[in-house]
Design a protein around this motif. Sequence first.
Motif, mmCIF file in Angstrom:
data_model
loop_
_atom_site.group_PDB
_atom_site.id
_atom_site.type_symbol
_atom_site.label_atom_id
_atom_site.label_comp_id
_atom_site.label_asym_id
_atom_site.label_seq_id
_atom_site.Cartn_x
_atom_site.Cartn_y
_atom_site.Cartn_z
ATOM 1 N N SER A 299 -0.733 -4.153 10.771
ATOM 2 C CA SER A 299 -0.099 -4.436 9.478
ATOM 3 C C SER A 299 0.422 -5.867 9.396
ATOM 4 O O SER A 299 1.008 -6.384 10.346
ATOM 5 C CB SER A 299 1.078 -3.488 9.254
ATOM 6 O OG SER A 299 0.683 -2.177 9.515
ATOM 7 N N SER B 228 -4.071 3.559 1.508
ATOM 8 C CA SER B 228 -4.671 2.257 1.189
ATOM 9 C C SER B 228 -6.167 2.262 1.511
ATOM 10 O O SER B 228 -6.972 1.733 0.759
ATOM 11 C CB SER B 228 -3.953 1.123 1.929
ATOM 12 O OG SER B 228 -4.207 1.201 3.307
ATOM 13 N N PHE B 229 -6.557 2.921 2.616
ATOM 14 C CA PHE B 229 -7.979 2.946 2.971
ATOM 15 C C PHE B 229 -8.790 3.740 1.939
ATOM 16 O O PHE B 229 -9.912 3.398 1.626
ATOM 17 C CB PHE B 229 -8.175 3.556 4.367
ATOM 18 C CG PHE B 229 -8.103 2.540 5.481
ATOM 19 C CD1 PHE B 229 -7.398 1.359 5.328
ATOM 20 C CD2 PHE B 229 -8.752 2.759 6.695
ATOM 21 C CE1 PHE B 229 -7.325 0.425 6.349
ATOM 22 C CE2 PHE B 229 -8.695 1.825 7.725
ATOM 23 C CZ PHE B 229 -7.972 0.670 7.553
ATOM 24 N N LYS C 218 -5.421 -4.107 1.001
ATOM 25 C CA LYS C 218 -4.413 -3.057 1.180
ATOM 26 C C LYS C 218 -3.126 -3.417 0.430
ATOM 27 O O LYS C 218 -2.528 -2.583 -0.253
ATOM 28 C CB LYS C 218 -4.100 -2.885 2.668
ATOM 29 C CG LYS C 218 -5.201 -2.163 3.408
ATOM 30 C CD LYS C 218 -5.077 -2.264 4.904
ATOM 31 C CE LYS C 218 -3.766 -1.786 5.440
ATOM 32 N NZ LYS C 218 -3.728 -1.830 6.911
ATOM 33 N N GLU D 224 -0.930 4.007 5.042
ATOM 34 C CA GLU D 224 -2.148 3.377 5.572
ATOM 35 C C GLU D 224 -3.376 4.179 5.118
ATOM 36 O O GLU D 224 -4.372 3.614 4.686
ATOM 37 C CB GLU D 224 -2.119 3.314 7.106
ATOM 38 C CG GLU D 224 -1.062 2.385 7.707
ATOM 39 C CD GLU D 224 -1.396 0.910 7.536
ATOM 40 O OE1 GLU D 224 -2.485 0.582 7.046
ATOM 41 O OE2 GLU D 224 -0.532 0.080 7.892
ATOM 42 N N GLY E 59 2.457 -6.334 3.928
ATOM 43 C CA GLY E 59 2.096 -4.930 3.746
ATOM 44 C C GLY E 59 3.281 -4.033 4.086
ATOM 45 O O GLY E 59 3.608 -3.088 3.369
ATOM 46 N N ARG F 69 -6.556 -6.779 4.932
ATOM 47 C CA ARG F 69 -5.119 -6.686 4.647
ATOM 48 C C ARG F 69 -4.827 -7.054 3.201
ATOM 49 O O ARG F 69 -3.964 -6.470 2.557
ATOM 50 C CB ARG F 69 -4.355 -7.621 5.563
ATOM 51 C CG ARG F 69 -4.293 -7.138 6.999
ATOM 52 C CD ARG F 69 -3.922 -8.313 7.858
ATOM 53 N NE ARG F 69 -3.442 -7.923 9.157
ATOM 54 C CZ ARG F 69 -2.866 -8.783 9.998
ATOM 55 N NH1 ARG F 69 -2.718 -10.046 9.668
ATOM 56 N NH2 ARG F 69 -2.452 -8.372 11.167
ATOM 57 N N MET G 290 -8.411 1.415 -1.702
ATOM 58 C CA MET G 290 -8.537 -0.035 -1.870
ATOM 59 C C MET G 290 -9.914 -0.448 -2.407
ATOM 60 O O MET G 290 -10.881 0.317 -2.331
ATOM 61 C CB MET G 290 -8.263 -0.749 -0.551
ATOM 62 C CG MET G 290 -9.325 -0.604 0.476
ATOM 63 S SD MET G 290 -8.652 -1.244 2.024
ATOM 64 C CE MET G 290 -10.090 -1.929 2.726
#
Length: 519
Positions: free
Chosen positions: A465, A276-277, A295, A273, A469, A292, A280
């Motif tokens: 999520s 991804s932040f 991500k 997580e 994902g 989402r 992305m």
Amino acid sequence: MATAQVSISPEALKASQHSERSPDPCIVVIFGASGDLTKRKLLPALYHLEQAGNLPENFAVVGVARRPLGQTFAEEMKEGIESGGGVDAAEDDLQPFVDRIRYHQMNFDDDKGYAGLKGLLAEMDGQLGTQGNRLFYLATAPEYFSDIIRFLGEHGMAQPEELRPEERTSWVRVVIEKPFGHDLESAKALNDEVNKVFHEDQVFRIDHYLGKETVQNILVFRFANGIFENVWNRNYIDHIEITAAETIGIEGRGPFYEKAGALRDVMQNHVMELLSFVTMEPPVSFEASAVRAEKIKVYRAIKPIHFADTVRGQYGPGIVDGKAVAGYREEDRVHPRSQTETYAALRVEIENWRWAGVPIYLRVGKRMAKRVTEITIQFRQPPLLLFKDTNGKCMEGITSNVISMRIQPDEGIALRFEAKVPGPTMCISPVDMNFNYSEAFGVSSANGYERLLLDAMLGDGTLFSHRDGVEATWALMTPVLEHWAKNPIKDLPNYAAGTWGPTTGDALMEMDGRKWRKL
Ligand code: BG6
């Protein structure tokens, strides 16, 4: 050390604690309520929401578990809220909140238990005006998730009572705790079972890291500031590191941890997580589907992980915080020759235009030297030609710029840059410019559950999520797990408790000519 000055007024700060959106009247039904999570995290979080005026007036909690707790449940929860912090025993009157807590005893595979629960909830709707709205929270051991979902479906509890969607005035949602599956196949199977009973919009797969202020702030830092995004790519960034190190061991959770291990417990969810932040693309809006979607694109762009780029470790006896602690294999209900990893490190690459060629190093571990979760963005070294002839002695240790995002503890962000040391020679030294959350805003960040419970009650899935994902991250981790399972290692334990993990973890970066940042 420079500290960020904050220009938000006390009134605005106070207002930011109060959600503009207020949830509908509802009942939060917690399955597995006799567990630690309910007492230590969920109930204190709900109470803090109440204190901040973020809960609806017509609200109740029902704990569901197998133990015959009856009245003592509400009392135990009260203790949990008091010791969970943020409560002033002299001033706060907890009783009105505690009075809204009920308990329902049942086995999770007992058909009659669900009929009883359905009756109890309907009765409470009548007494408390909760209008048929339900937030089911699955905080049980993962092996019960399927049964609970299926029984809720069979008892007509997964949908509001009215038949036609346009006539529905009430809602039902389900929050599912991690671990969501233990590999790709089991995650897919669980997703199928869940989606047979609940529409995807009703499903909230929770990862408490996303409730942390510092994690949400990654997106604010990147996308609400104009100066970082231009350099946030392969042209300027040398590599990224994410560390989630804990000093605690497995805290009596032997049977769970033996089946999980560090890769499943923390890497597949919390660390992915964070990754991804950080990496992305900007989403088109801050709505669930937009966030989402970005991500998932990142996860799918990660190259399959080479086994040579994976490291596992297990702690042996050692010293943590000045105290001697046992090794993993000596922990309660752990196999004396266990192969379960308590440390995992990976080197991954995202194959897209922004990140191609930028290595990303990830590591997680228990019983490490320090409790710290941090993301390090290491920039490329400038040519330094200008300073090449200056006094060699004081040029030692020139470092590249670093942005470090401290997720916990000491939440904040620091920028490391080079500065001239005062004096007649051209000496250069790195300095840190620091932003510390609690110093700047004067409030300590809430436990992630507050924000996430509120969002689930509001039906906002942005910080939860999506099934795709979860499956995408399992697709990355499963080959590694299978490879590890087939290739046991002989030298476990390979790091002493209270250290930074096995030497192979350092070698993962050293083979690229790099070192983990000192944390
Ligand atoms: C949980 C893991 O999801 O996260 C635990 O199961 C771990 O093993 C915990 O200790 C870490 O969370 P936090 O918020 O304390 O960093």
